[in-house]
Structures are given as structure tokens and as C-alpha cells.
Design a protein around this motif. Structure first.
Motif, PDB file in Angstrom:
ATOM      1  N   LEU A 305       0.836  -1.204   0.000  1.00  0.00           N
ATOM      2  CA  LEU A 305       0.000   0.000   0.000  1.00  0.00           C
ATOM      3  C   LEU A 305       0.868   1.251   0.000  1.00  0.00           C
ATOM      4  O   LEU A 305       0.596   2.213  -0.734  1.00  0.00           O
ATOM      5  CB  LEU A 305      -0.929  -0.005   1.219  1.00  0.00           C
ATOM      6  N   THR A 306       1.920   1.250   0.794  1.00  0.00           N
ATOM      7  CA  THR A 306       2.829   2.400   0.838  1.00  0.00           C
ATOM      8  C   THR A 306       3.478   2.641  -0.532  1.00  0.00           C
ATOM      9  O   THR A 306       3.611   3.779  -0.979  1.00  0.00           O
ATOM     10  CB  THR A 306       3.929   2.172   1.889  1.00  0.00           C
ATOM     11  N   ALA A 307       3.840   1.552  -1.212  1.00  0.00           N
ATOM     12  CA  ALA A 307       4.488   1.676  -2.524  1.00  0.00           C
ATOM     13  C   ALA A 307       3.548   2.252  -3.565  1.00  0.00           C
ATOM     14  O   ALA A 307       3.981   2.986  -4.468  1.00  0.00           O
ATOM     15  CB  ALA A 307       4.997   0.315  -2.979  1.00  0.00           C
ATOM     16  N   THR A 308       2.249   1.940  -3.460  1.00  0.00           N
ATOM     17  CA  THR A 308       1.292   2.433  -4.447  1.00  0.00           C
ATOM     18  C   THR A 308       0.725   3.799  -4.083  1.00  0.00           C
ATOM     19  O   THR A 308       0.129   4.462  -4.941  1.00  0.00           O
ATOM     20  CB  THR A 308       0.111   1.459  -4.600  1.00  0.00           C
ATOM     21  N   ASP A 309       0.921   4.233  -2.840  1.00  0.00           N
ATOM     22  CA  ASP A 309       0.312   5.487  -2.374  1.00  0.00           C
ATOM     23  C   ASP A 309       1.377   6.509  -1.984  1.00  0.00           C
ATOM     24  O   ASP A 309       1.803   7.339  -2.792  1.00  0.00           O
ATOM     25  CB  ASP A 309      -0.627   5.185  -1.210  1.00  0.00           C
ATOM     26  N   GLN A 310       1.882   6.440  -0.726  1.00  0.00           N
ATOM     27  CA  GLN A 310       2.814   7.466  -0.250  1.00  0.00           C
ATOM     28  C   GLN A 310       4.101   7.525  -1.065  1.00  0.00           C
ATOM     29  O   GLN A 310       4.600   8.611  -1.364  1.00  0.00           O
ATOM     30  CB  GLN A 310       3.160   7.230   1.228  1.00  0.00           C
ATOM     31  N   ALA A 311       4.642   6.375  -1.439  1.00  0.00           N
ATOM     32  CA  ALA A 311       5.902   6.370  -2.191  1.00  0.00           C
ATOM     33  C   ALA A 311       5.714   7.008  -3.560  1.00  0.00           C
ATOM     34  O   ALA A 311       6.578   7.760  -4.038  1.00  0.00           O
ATOM     35  CB  ALA A 311       6.434   4.950  -2.330  1.00  0.00           C
ATOM     36  N   LEU A 312       4.590   6.710  -4.197  1.00  0.00           N
ATOM     37  CA  LEU A 312       4.338   7.284  -5.519  1.00  0.00           C
ATOM     38  C   LEU A 312       4.123   8.797  -5.417  1.00  0.00           C
ATOM     39  O   LEU A 312       4.618   9.565  -6.253  1.00  0.00           O
ATOM     40  CB  LEU A 312       3.121   6.609  -6.150  1.00  0.00           C
ATOM     41  N   ARG A 313       3.404   9.231  -4.391  1.00  0.00           N
ATOM     42  CA  ARG A 313       3.219  10.667  -4.193  1.00  0.00           C
ATOM     43  C   ARG A 313       4.555  11.345  -3.874  1.00  0.00           C
ATOM     44  O   ARG A 313       4.792  12.501  -4.262  1.00  0.00           O
ATOM     45  CB  ARG A 313       2.210  10.921  -3.081  1.00  0.00           C
ATOM     46  N   ALA A 314       5.434  10.637  -3.172  1.00  0.00           N
ATOM     47  CA  ALA A 314       6.759  11.193  -2.878  1.00  0.00           C
ATOM     48  C   ALA A 314       7.564  11.393  -4.165  1.00  0.00           C
ATOM     49  O   ALA A 314       8.317  12.365  -4.299  1.00  0.00           O
ATOM     50  CB  ALA A 314       7.512  10.278  -1.920  1.00  0.00           C
TER      51      ALA A 314
END
Length: 361
Positions: A305-314
Motif C-alpha cells: 500500500l505504501t508503494a502504491t500510495d505514499q511512495a508514488l506521491r513522494a
């Protein structure tokens, strides 16, 4: 758990970082992209020569027999240098075969240690819920098995010697080694430019790995998640390093960009997203190494989930902080963004990952 790498893992990380830092230059990446070749074969051989491919292969194949944490160490460096080689798919497949395959199947991995072959994994299916059993089926045909179904975007499928394919059988879910030359293959474009294909299985022969009780197929799913988020973690780390250097040296109104509070707050958000993803990577990989698969499931789900959400937004933030040059294909940042988008796509996106977490709880 201890999130610090042990001595062996630290040495492996340093070896991978040093080799990739020397060989994966912007000039070489540009030359590879213009060449039209599926991957950098010379780099693949260099990784093999340094023992980085063999490190996580079983001893029967001439490897060092290291596990999921060491796999994640190598793959994180692959992501940090956006190295155009089939390392993620090959090392994940090798870990699965090491855990669940027969002695003959483990011994057959020996050419991978020498960089002579690559492997692939076909875990996605068009329109399939990630928590559902595979729509692809396998049935006995004499002493062997044949498979029917369609597998979605499979990186390096056409270049692989064998592809690992989960399929539903009469007794459960099995995992099969398939020769891609015996399956229908349709090339599909990817944001990274890496080769990928949709595989059509129509009475395609397969070799069973492990049993039909779903254990091996579940192992593939978890190890593939670990590999994906390890690469994504490296991608974000590479983009962060590039962006940090840019805002430190780029001046606006007579001051470095890093001196502006609005910029420091944004780069801090990128750092936090990277640290959050790292925690999930190391925790999930460590639990897999300890045989705690159920606990690893939750960690890897959060990491995905982090890779598809926060990491992508980063990664979007990294582009934003670069201004117009962030989307210029002559500047290296675009590769990190493309890799991040590609891996988020392979994970199914935010909604799919939220559904997976919902099913777990």
C-alpha cells in the motif's frame, strides 16, 4: 527484530552498491535505451561474476544459500540504480524454487548464478481480485500437467527460460514452471521501457513445484511482494538522493532551494515515505526468513500500500521540486518516476492493496 543489517548483509549491500554505482551510469543507461535490447546483458554478467545473482541461490545450484533479507538487499540496490536487468523476477523465482522445489529443480538454477539465463513470475490475471484463486487452471495429462488461462503483464516473460505460474487444480492451487516458448505471448508496453508480455496458456505443459495445497503459490505471492517493494524502496531512495543534491546546489533568488522552508518540508515528506517503506521491506523480509509467513503477510500488505500510495506521491514531489527539468528525459529523474509507476501498476494500485488489507483484517 533488529532493523540493522548483519555483517554479511552489509557486505552484500556494499558490493551491490559499488558495482552498480560504477557500471550503471547515465551514459550507459542512455546507450541501452537506444539499443533496443531487452536488458543490459553485460551488466547481467557482471552481477553474476560478482556473486550477486548466486548469493541467494541454493547450494545445490552453486549459490550461497542466503534468504529473503539478502534478496531484498540486492533488489533495493537494483532499484536505487534503476538497473535494466531481470534481477527482481529471477531472484524472486529462485527463492521460491529454493523453498518449495525438488532437488532437481534447485540444481537447474545453476545457470542463473552464471548469468546465462533469467526467470520470470506470472502472478497477475486480467480483472482478477488479488485475494481470489487463480482463474488459470491446471489439469493432469498423463504423467504431467497442462495449463489453460491468461496471465497479465509479466516482465521479461519472453526472455526467461522458465516462468512460474500459479494455477487452480482439482485439489487446490499449484505452482508450475512453464516454458514461455510453449505459450502464446503478446508484448505489452511498460512505463520503464522494459519488455513484458501477456501469456496465453492453452494446453501448455507445466512442471509442478511443491504440492497442490497452495503453499508454494502463497510463497510466490509473498516473495514477489517483498521483491517489488524492495525495488520500490530503492527507487525512492535513489530519487531522494538525486533531489536532495539538486535542491542543495540549485539557487533561486540568490539562495539554495534547500534554504526555503516550503522546500525542506516537502523533502522531509519524501524522506518519511522512504523510511516507512523501508520498515515494511525489512520487517516483511525478515519474517519470511524466519518462517513467520502470516506475520509477514501483514507487513508486506502495508508495504505494498505504501508503494502504491505514499511512495508514488513522494516521487511526484521529487519531480515538483526539480521544476521543469524533473520531466526532461535527458535528466535521470524520469527513470525513477517510471519505475515507481510501473511497480505500483504491478501491485494493482491503491484500491486493490486496500482490498487486500481489508481481507486480512
Amino acid at each position: 527484530m533488529d532493523f540493522n543489517l548483519d555483517e554479511t548483509q552489509t557486505d552484500l549491500r556494499k558490493l551491490a552498491a559499488d558495482l552498480l554505482g560504477k557500471e550503471v551510469t547515465s551514459t550507459r543507461l542512455e546507450a541501452h535505451e537506444k539499443s533496443g535490447t531487452p536488458y543490459d546483458a553485460a551488466l547481467w554478467r557482471s552481477l553474476a561474476g560478482a556473486g550477486l545473482l548466486g548469493a541467494t541461490l541454493p547450494e545445490e545450484a552453486g549459490g550461497a544459500g542466503l534468504g529473503p533479507v539478502e534478496m531484498a538487499v540486492v533488489l533495493r540496490e537494483i532499484g536505487a540504480h534503476v538497473a535494466p536487468v531481470p534481477a527482481e523476477q529471477s531472484l524472486v523465482a529462485a527463492q521460491v524454487i529454493t523453498r518449495y522445489g525438488s532437488r532437481e529443480q534447485r540444481e537447474a538454477l545453476a545457470p542463473l548464478a552464471d548469468g546465462e539465463i533469467s526467470l520470470a513470475v506470472a502472478t497477475s490475471e486480467p480483472g482478477r481480485d488479488l485475494t481470489a484463486p487463480p482463474a488459470t487452471t491446471a489439469r493432469r495429462d498423463g504423467a504431467g500437467w497442462v495449463l489453460d488461462g491468461v496471465k497479465g503483464t509479466t516482465p521479461y516473460a519472453a526472455q526467461a527460460q522458465r516462468v512460474l505460474v500459479p494455477a487452480t487444480t482439482g485439489a487446490g492451487v499449484g505452482l508450475f514452471l512453464v516454458n514461455p516458448a510453449e505459450a502464446g505471448s503478446r508484448p505489452v508496453p511498460t512505463s520503464t521501457g522494459e519488455p513484458a508480455a501477456v501469456l496465453t496458456l492453452d494446453g501448455t505443459p507445466g512442471e509442478l513445484v511443491g504440492s497442490e495445497d497452495g503453499t508454494a503459490a502463497g510463497g510466490l505471492r509473498r516473495l514477489a511482494l517483498a521483491g517489488n517493494i524492495a525495488v520500490t524502496s530503492g527507487v525512492l531512495a535513489g530519487a531522494l538522493a538525486l533531489t536532495t543534491e539538486y535542491i542543495r546546489t540549485r539557487k533561486q533568488f540568490g539562495r539554495a532551494l534547500a534554504e526555503f522552508q516550503a522546500v525542506t518540508v516537502q523533502i522531509a515528506d519524501v524522506y518519511i515515505a522512504g523510511r516507512a517503506l523501508d520498515v515494511a521491506v525489512w520487517s516483511g523480509a525478515w519474517r519470511l526468513a524466519q518462517g513467520a509467513d502470516e506475520e509477514a503477510e501483514a507487513d508486506l500488505a502495508v508495504g505494498a500500500l505504501t508503494a502504491t500510495d505514499q511512495a508514488l506521491r513522494a516521487l511526484y514531489t521529487c519531480q515538483h521540486l526539480h521544476g521543469g527539468i524533473g520531466v526532461d528525459v535527458t535528466y535521470p529523474l524520469h527513470r525513477y518516476f517510471a519505475w515507481g509507476k510501473h511497480h505500483a501498476h504491478l501491485l494493482g494500485g491503491v484500491e486493490a492493496r486496500l482490498d487486500t488489507i481489508g481481507a486480512l483484517v
